[in-house]
Design an enzyme around this catalytic site. Structure first.
Site, PDB file in Angstrom:
ATOM      1  N   SER A   1      -2.620  -8.327   2.971  1.00 52.71           N
ATOM      2  CA  SER A   1      -2.461  -7.107   3.761  1.00 52.71           C
ATOM      3  C   SER A   1      -2.865  -7.364   5.200  1.00 52.71           C
ATOM      4  CB  SER A   1      -3.335  -5.985   3.184  1.00 52.71           C
ATOM      5  OG  SER A   1      -3.393  -4.872   4.060  1.00 52.71           O
ATOM      6  N   TYR A  14     -11.682  -3.298   0.344  1.00 53.89           N
ATOM      7  CA  TYR A  14     -10.288  -3.737   0.240  1.00 53.89           C
ATOM      8  C   TYR A  14      -9.925  -4.757   1.325  1.00 53.89           C
ATOM      9  CZ  TYR A  14      -5.170  -3.499   0.107  1.00 53.89           C
ATOM     10  OH  TYR A  14      -3.823  -3.814   0.058  1.00 53.89           O
TER      11      TYR A  14
END
Length: 259
Positions: free
Chosen positions: A138, A151
């Site tokens: 990501s 995350y």
């Protein structure tokens, strides 16, 4: 044509990978937690593209589930030519409000399963001097942009790991690449009731576009793929911003899952 194994294959980016790869004639192994959804997806892809689709229900946040997929990835008798590590989660609440068990599940799924499946794949790909691994990371992994969330930390690991291992094994004819998209439309947000209204429309990517650009970059031998010019620019900025500026940035909010 050679077989591809995709984790988190029933929704979002994983489903887009499965569709795109089946369209090119690849046989598939689809991994996700829910057997019924896997079976439905497999039947759809077989009917549409005429490829063989194997389903492997597994929870990659558990030792048993991860072990079952490791065994399939590492099979010399049924070789996997392309592994797509796509399954992953993000948590709604900040670290101090989550249980240690929830945080550990994120760590197991986002980090441990990627390590173990990549290791299993390379154990057979390197000796035969062919194969590829795509680890879906990501853009958030380029900086601590979600205060209180682990995350981005997990995705920073995936990106760094993939680049490092990719640089090592490419001399053996094997490719490992980190795919780092930004916000990507999936059905998960609607079905889970997650409010993403704070994210402007221009920030969203289409999952099919993410996959097309990712596979193109894989063919080109890149270690890192960031789909779309706007997120390439965002990644470059995040990598260079002073820490003091990053720490004052508000959380973008939202969460997602790719199981």
């Amino acid at each position: 044509m050679a077989t591809a194994l995709v984790t988190g294959a029933t929704a979002g980016i994983g489903a887009a990978f499965a569709d795109r790869l089946a369209r090119t004639g690849r046989d598939l192994v689809l991994v996700a937690r829910t057997e019924q959804r896997l079976a439905e997806r497999a039947a759809e892809l077989t009917e549409r593209y005429g490829v063989a689709v194997e389903v492997l229900p597994a929870d990659l946040s558990t030792a048993a589930g991860c072990g079952a997929v490791e065994a399939r990835v590492g099979s010399a008798e049924q070789p996997v030519a392309l592994l797509v590590n796509n399954a992953g989660i993000s948590l709604h609440k900040p670290f101090t409000s989550n249980s240690a068990d929830d945080e550990e599940r994120l760590l197991w799924l986002n980090v441990r399963s990627v390590l173990r499946l990549t290791h299993a794949a390379l154990a057979v790909m390197v000796p035969r001097r062919s194969g590829a691994v795509v680890n879906v990371s990501s853009v958030s992994g380029f900086a601590a942009v979600m205060p209180g969330s682990t995350y981005p930390a997990s995705k920073a690991w995936v990106t760094n790991f993939s680049e490092s291992i990719g640089a090592q094994v490419r001399r053996h004819g094997v490719r490992v690449m980190a795919l780092c998209p930004g916000y990507t439309h999936t059905e998960f947000h609607d079905s889970a009731g997650i409010d993403m209204s704070g994210v402007p429309g221009f920030a969203w990517l289409d999952a099919d576009r993410v996959v097309v650009e990712g596979l193109r970059d894989l063919r080109r031998g890149k270690l890192l793929s960031v789909p779309s010019l706007r997120y390439k620019a965002a990644a470059a900025v995040l990598s260079r911003l002073p820490r003091a500026v990053l720490h004052r940035m508000p959380s973008a909010g939202g969460s997602r899952t790719r199981e």
